[in-house]
Design an enzyme around this catalytic site. Structure first.
Site, mmCIF file in Angstrom:
data_model
loop_
_atom_site.group_PDB
_atom_site.id
_atom_site.type_symbol
_atom_site.label_atom_id
_atom_site.label_comp_id
_atom_site.label_asym_id
_atom_site.label_seq_id
_atom_site.Cartn_x
_atom_site.Cartn_y
_atom_site.Cartn_z
ATOM 1 N N HIS A 77 0.834 -1.209 0.000
ATOM 2 C CA HIS A 77 0.000 0.000 0.000
ATOM 3 C C HIS A 77 0.867 1.256 0.000
ATOM 4 O O HIS A 77 1.954 1.296 0.575
ATOM 5 C CB HIS A 77 -0.991 0.004 1.168
ATOM 6 C CG HIS A 77 -0.384 -0.020 2.539
ATOM 7 N ND1 HIS A 77 0.022 1.128 3.193
ATOM 8 C CD2 HIS A 77 -0.156 -1.041 3.411
ATOM 9 C CE1 HIS A 77 0.481 0.815 4.393
ATOM 10 N NE2 HIS A 77 0.383 -0.490 4.554
ATOM 11 N N ASP A 79 0.019 4.465 1.087
ATOM 12 C CA ASP A 79 -0.099 5.435 2.171
ATOM 13 C C ASP A 79 0.705 5.013 3.383
ATOM 14 O O ASP A 79 1.090 3.849 3.532
ATOM 15 C CB ASP A 79 -1.562 5.635 2.549
ATOM 16 C CG ASP A 79 -2.230 4.345 3.010
ATOM 17 O OD1 ASP A 79 -2.007 3.294 2.373
ATOM 18 O OD2 ASP A 79 -2.989 4.377 4.007
ATOM 19 N N ASP A 116 6.553 0.983 6.897
ATOM 20 C CA ASP A 116 5.234 0.374 6.742
ATOM 21 C C ASP A 116 4.425 1.289 5.825
ATOM 22 O O ASP A 116 3.971 2.340 6.248
ATOM 23 C CB ASP A 116 4.565 0.242 8.100
ATOM 24 C CG ASP A 116 3.131 -0.225 8.035
ATOM 25 O OD1 ASP A 116 2.716 -0.748 6.983
ATOM 26 O OD2 ASP A 116 2.406 -0.028 9.031
ATOM 27 N N GLU A 146 -4.786 2.182 2.970
ATOM 28 C CA GLU A 146 -4.805 0.966 3.781
ATOM 29 C C GLU A 146 -4.910 1.292 5.271
ATOM 30 O O GLU A 146 -5.568 0.577 6.026
ATOM 31 C CB GLU A 146 -3.533 0.146 3.514
ATOM 32 C CG GLU A 146 -3.538 -1.246 4.134
ATOM 33 C CD GLU A 146 -2.927 -1.321 5.520
ATOM 34 O OE1 GLU A 146 -2.998 -2.386 6.147
ATOM 35 O OE2 GLU A 146 -2.377 -0.293 6.002
ATOM 36 N N GLU A 147 -4.264 2.383 5.684
ATOM 37 C CA GLU A 147 -4.150 2.663 7.110
ATOM 38 C C GLU A 147 -5.413 3.251 7.723
ATOM 39 O O GLU A 147 -5.581 3.204 8.935
ATOM 40 C CB GLU A 147 -2.976 3.627 7.358
ATOM 41 C CG GLU A 147 -1.610 3.115 6.895
ATOM 42 C CD GLU A 147 -1.075 1.971 7.748
ATOM 43 O OE1 GLU A 147 -1.813 1.505 8.640
ATOM 44 O OE2 GLU A 147 0.066 1.543 7.517
ATOM 45 N N ASP A 170 3.848 -6.851 3.435
ATOM 46 C CA ASP A 170 3.419 -5.924 4.492
ATOM 47 C C ASP A 170 3.442 -6.570 5.869
ATOM 48 O O ASP A 170 2.583 -6.305 6.707
ATOM 49 C CB ASP A 170 2.011 -5.402 4.173
ATOM 50 C CG ASP A 170 1.621 -4.213 5.038
ATOM 51 O OD1 ASP A 170 2.505 -3.598 5.647
ATOM 52 O OD2 ASP A 170 0.412 -3.891 5.102
ATOM 53 N N HIS A 458 3.736 2.821 13.129
ATOM 54 C CA HIS A 458 2.664 3.735 13.500
ATOM 55 C C HIS A 458 3.064 4.667 14.643
ATOM 56 O O HIS A 458 2.206 5.331 15.224
ATOM 57 C CB HIS A 458 1.372 2.990 13.877
ATOM 58 C CG HIS A 458 0.798 2.189 12.769
ATOM 59 N ND1 HIS A 458 -0.450 1.595 12.850
ATOM 60 C CD2 HIS A 458 1.264 1.868 11.540
ATOM 61 C CE1 HIS A 458 -0.704 0.949 11.727
ATOM 62 N NE2 HIS A 458 0.331 1.099 10.919
#
Length: 488
Positions: A77, A79, A116, A146-147, A170, A458
């Protein structure tokens, strides 16, 4: 800072990662990175498609001698989670990530790194641009958002991909081969209240909870790390029970899929109650630091004078708010009865914002069992509604059912064993991967997820291990060599 990054091996992959990280790419604002990837594919002269949602698909023919192999879809992904330390000055909308090398790790300066899923994206770019890497026909799928909702995967139409195998790049531990994941649903509560004037003679204070470890609300939820929203609420609940304190504003957490690291409250303390209030905060801070000494050794609770707020929460609303936040579950709800040590269901109290007559409370509820996910989300919804909030359940996405018998799982398990003389951890994870969603339109596609060691995803502590990237890269290249022939 990217000079050191560009000298790392494999150079092609790290250079693509540096190029990617120069492009701002927050979830739901991916226009620039979509164009970046589109230009990349077109400049290579490869068939490139941007679908109606913004997903980018680039196809590359097999290298000579590999034409008889099954086509492989490579998926990551575009983003990334945008989080920074409160003390860091950085504009995610205009600046590229400031990266640096620290021993065997690549880190970012006070922000999330974007490993990520930027390492996965850069890996696919390196394969697409290569001229000397043997591989079968490739279909590169770069999804968006995705997030914060997985809308890219949800809106990918059937028929765009022909590959019978998908490699999702991922996963964040190089020992793992992930073949299943949890689904999730957002629980969002909003409402209004009528502020009232702060009591005459009050003193203003700002209370801060900070220094928590944070992390990914799926992959790290089992580690028992402190949630800033829950810890702040404990302090405020105790303070309002024992002293005359009124809350004016509350601001904690940020993204639904990140364990909150910081929370801030503006308070009005009644005249004559200051010493009792200060002593209580000192005592409760010692309690929290003792409880979280192992998981959050840098935990700080800071109390400092500030301007007396003009308006505060009315007593009835403050009473309900602090109790509903206390009630809201956080962390593991249930472990899997079938897979040892796998979190089956959890909740993250991700965001609490209370100010100027309005409030928002956000949770992300995850589960590998859809009915249990909905049951927990409904329980949280019920408590919030009793406090007077309007609650919406949105963004529900399915889990990914493991298929351990799939040919690609067997091939990669044996290959890992042969290459590294150890057993891989073939597992399901508690994070939300896009494979389950993609499988709705591609039900016959065999899928597996893997990647290098990424820690602190994150959070501003995010980092990726250089030696692990090299291990993962070699494993990826060998996997492509071992893709079976097409069925006759």
């Amino acid at each position: 800072m990217s000079t050191d990054i560009r000298s790392l091996e494999p150079k092609a992959m790290w250079n693509h990662f540096a190029d990617l990280n120069a492009v701002p790419r927050p979830s739901k604002k991916e226009e620039r990175v979509i164009q970046f990837i589109r230009n990349f594919g077109e400049q290579l002269g490869l068939p490139t498609l941007v679908d109606e949602t913004g997903n980018v698909i680039i196809k590359k023919p097999a290298t000579p001698g590999m034409e008889d192999r099954q086509t492989v879809a490579l998926q990551s992904h575009l983003d990334m989670v945008h989080q920074k330390n409160a003390s860091t000055t950085f504009d995610f909308n205009t600046e590229g990530i400031r990266m640096y090398v620290d021993g065997d790790w690549v880190k970012a300066d006070g922000t999330t790194l974007g490993a990520d899923n930027g390492i996965g994206v850069a890996s696919i770019m390196a394969l697409l641009s290569s001229t000397d890497i043997p591989h079968p026909a490739l279909e590169a799928l770069f999804t968006i958002d995705e997030e914060t909702g997985m809308t890219g995967a949800m809106n990918l139409k059937g028929g765009l991909l022909d590959a019978p195998i998908m490699l999702n790049l991922d996963t964040e531990d190089d020992r793992e081969l992930t073949i299943g994941c949890a689904g999730g649903i957002d629980v969002t509560a909003t409402g209004h209240y009528t502020p009232e004037q702060a009591p005459a003679g009050s003193k203003g204070y700002k209370l801060t909870v900070r220094g928590l470890t944070g992390g990914h609300s799926g992959m790290d939820i089992h580690l028992g790390r402190g949630n800033a929203n829950k810890l702040m609420n404990r302090l405020l609940f105790q303070a309002t029970e024992e002293t005359a304190v009124k809350v004016s504003a509350l601001d904690g957490g940020g993204l639904r899929n990140a364990i909150p690291r910081e929370s801030f409250a503006i308070l009005a303390v009644a005249a004559g109650q200051e010493e009792a209030f200060k002593n209580l905060i000192v005592q409760q801070t010692q309690v929290l630091k003792a409880e979280y000494a192992t998981t959050d050794p840098a935990l700080e609770v800071v109390l400092e004078p500030t301007t007396v707020p003009a308006m505060v929460l009315p007593a009835d609303f403050q009473h309900k708010l602090l109790r509903v936040l206390y009630t809201c579950p956080n962390g593991i709800y249930r472990l899997s009865p079938d897979i040892e040590n796998l979190v089956q269901t959890s909740n993250n109290l991700a965001r609490v914002l209370v100010q100027e007559g309005g409030y928002t409370i956000m949770c992300l509820t995850r589960s590998a069992v859809n009915s249990e996910k909905l049951d927990l989300a409904t329980a949280i919804r019920s408590a919030l509604e009793l406090a007077g909030a309007e609650v919406k359940l949105t963004g529900s996405y399915p889990g990914w059912t493991p298929r351990p018998e799939a040919a690609i799982v067997q091939i990669m398990t044996k290959l890992y064993r042969d290459m590294f003389q150890s057993e891989p951890d073939v597992n399901a994870c508690h994070a939300g991967l896009e494979c389950g969603i993609l499988g709705a339109n591609y039900p016959d596609m065999e899928m597996i997820s893997f990647g290098p060691n990424i820690r602190g995803a994150h959070s501003p502590d995010e980092k990726v291990q250089i030696s692990s990237v090299q291990k993962y890269w070699g494993f990826l290249l060998e996997t492509l060599k071992h893709i079976p022939a097409k069925e006759a």
